[in-house]
Design a protein around this motif. Structure first.
Motif, PDB file in Angstrom:
ATOM      1  N   THR A 139      37.507  43.752  50.453  1.00 24.30           N
ATOM      2  CA  THR A 139      37.839  42.324  50.573  1.00 24.30           C
ATOM      3  C   THR A 139      39.311  42.080  50.902  1.00 24.30           C
ATOM      4  O   THR A 139      39.704  40.931  51.135  1.00 24.30           O
ATOM      5  N   HIS A 140      40.102  43.133  50.931  1.00 21.58           N
ATOM      6  CA  HIS A 140      41.548  42.986  51.127  1.00 21.58           C
ATOM      7  C   HIS A 140      41.923  42.274  52.432  1.00 21.58           C
ATOM      8  O   HIS A 140      42.779  41.371  52.414  1.00 21.58           O
ATOM      9  N   ASN A 150      41.351  38.583  51.971  1.00 13.94           N
ATOM     10  CA  ASN A 150      42.278  38.063  50.966  1.00 13.94           C
ATOM     11  C   ASN A 150      43.682  37.933  51.556  1.00 13.94           C
ATOM     12  O   ASN A 150      44.370  36.919  51.372  1.00 13.94           O
ATOM     13  N   TYR A 151      44.106  38.956  52.277  1.00  8.04           N
ATOM     14  CA  TYR A 151      45.434  38.945  52.910  1.00  8.04           C
ATOM     15  C   TYR A 151      45.539  37.792  53.907  1.00  8.04           C
ATOM     16  O   TYR A 151      46.547  37.072  53.946  1.00  8.04           O
ATOM     17  N   LEU A 172      45.793  34.415  52.029  1.00  7.69           N
ATOM     18  CA  LEU A 172      47.102  34.260  51.384  1.00  7.69           C
ATOM     19  C   LEU A 172      48.190  34.004  52.427  1.00  7.69           C
ATOM     20  O   LEU A 172      49.080  33.171  52.220  1.00  7.69           O
ATOM     21  N   MET A 211      43.813  35.199  43.420  1.00 12.16           N
ATOM     22  CA  MET A 211      43.785  35.875  44.712  1.00 12.16           C
ATOM     23  C   MET A 211      45.009  36.769  44.879  1.00 12.16           C
ATOM     24  O   MET A 211      44.914  37.903  45.367  1.00 12.16           O
ATOM     25  N   ILE A 213      44.740  39.793  42.605  1.00 10.03           N
ATOM     26  CA  ILE A 213      43.840  40.784  43.211  1.00 10.03           C
ATOM     27  C   ILE A 213      44.556  41.546  44.317  1.00 10.03           C
ATOM     28  O   ILE A 213      44.403  42.770  44.458  1.00 10.03           O
ATOM     29  N   PHE A 214      45.336  40.827  45.103  1.00 15.35           N
ATOM     30  CA  PHE A 214      46.121  41.457  46.167  1.00 15.35           C
ATOM     31  C   PHE A 214      47.040  42.541  45.593  1.00 15.35           C
ATOM     32  O   PHE A 214      47.112  43.661  46.100  1.00 15.35           O
ATOM     33  N   LYS A 257      45.018  45.592  44.120  1.00 14.20           N
ATOM     34  CA  LYS A 257      44.547  46.498  45.169  1.00 14.20           C
ATOM     35  C   LYS A 257      45.670  47.438  45.589  1.00 14.20           C
ATOM     36  O   LYS A 257      45.472  48.652  45.738  1.00 14.20           O
TER      37      LYS A 257
END
Length: 304
Positions: free
Chosen positions: A266-267, A270-271, A274, A283, A286-287, A290
């Motif tokens: 999911t990175h 997510n990146y 953001l 979020m 989580i970033f 990871k």
């Protein structure tokens, strides 16, 4: 009594220095102001007409890093207390220096923190990530800061007694961006050095755009992993850091590999969100998690 120390790198500190020089002439007690440029390569500041017998500007031909530049002030300053202020700050109180001088006169202090704040207005989405994270997680009122005096120690806007700084310096093995202040705060904690927090903030006026802040955060996580090695995975350090605490808690589970796999999967999304200013704190947590798992599992930084 007080040496004001401003390390800069590609920064224009004209307004900050002018404000401080104006206040220096009005306070009792000896004060000096030192600005040291850590080898700026894009913008080299020029003091221009800012002159004062107690003001000195030094330019270093070579960048020595965020930890080393702060230690370097010890050899260039002369008073018993050192006040560190970041170059992207603004003084927002006409009594900023007077407040500090009054504190130093009233009691014997070893470390004194004034705090920092960010603009109250919501910025453009391009700068939203840095602003939101800093206003929620970093800019704490004095009542909260005094509940856990070593938690989240920041190098912007703090005073340290020279004798303490001579025995506990910034670790110069830590290079690059991030967590030199975390390690320094932990060393103060281990040495049982008390920190007093007061309400005497500066304004952080520089907001990184979302992608720059994400890049800096990735490097900061890499530095955090280096800090863990330097403190030899000290349990007290791990328990005092939110990201470390989360990572090691997950490592104890049997599904940490699955969590890491899902985070990597999911990175990219997510990146992307953001970087576009679509942001909620989980979020960003989580970033960072990871990146922490990638660094710890591979032994090197994972950039994107």
């Amino acid at each position: 009594m007080l040496s004001i120390c401003i390390p800069i790198y590609n920064s224009d500190v004209t307004e900050l220095v002018a404000s401080l020089l104006g206040q220096m002439d009005k306070v009792e007690g000896e004060t000096e102001l030192l600005v040291i440029d850590d080898g700026s390569d894009i913008y080299k500041w020029n003091p221009g007409e800012l002159t004062n017998k107690n003001f000195k500007y030094i330019y270093l031909d070579k960048n020595i890093g965020r930890a080393s530049i702060r230690n370097y002030f010890l050899s260039k300053s002369k008073y018993s207390y050192l006040l560190f202020i970041d170059g992207d700050s603004s003084v927002i109180s006409d009594y900023f220096l007077e407040n500090y001088h009054n504190e130093l006169k009233s009691k014997e202090l070893e470390v004194l923190c004034g705090g920092s704040i960010y603009q109250s207005e919501k910025p453009n989405k391009r700068f939203y990530l840095r602003w939101k994270y800093s206003t929620v997680r970093e800019s704490k009122p004095v009542t909260i800061r005094n509940n856990d005096i070593h938690l989240g120690f920041k190098t912007n806007n703090f005073i340290i007694k020279r004798s303490i700084f001579e025995s506990i310096r910034f670790n110069e093995n830590l290079t690059g961006y991030g967590h030199e202040d975390t390690l320094f705060g932990f060393e103060l904690l281990k040495a049982k050095v008390p920190i007093r927090h007061i309400e005497n903030p500066v304004l952080n006026r520089s907001l990184d755009d979302n992608e720059t802040f994400l890049s800096k955060s990735e490097h900061a996580v890499k530095n955090l992993c280096q800090v863990l090695k330097l403190v030899k995975y000290d349990e007290l350090f791990i328990s005092s850091n939110r990201l470390c605490r989360t990572y090691f808690s997950l490592k104890k589970t049997r599904i940490s590999w699955l969590i890491h796999f899902c985070l990597r999967l999911t990175h990219p999304l997510n990146y992307y969100l953001l970087s576009r200013g679509v942001f909620v704190l989980p979020m960003f947590d989580i970033f960072k998690l990871k990146n922490m798992m990638s660094n710890m599992d591979s032994g090197e930084s994972s950039l994107n």
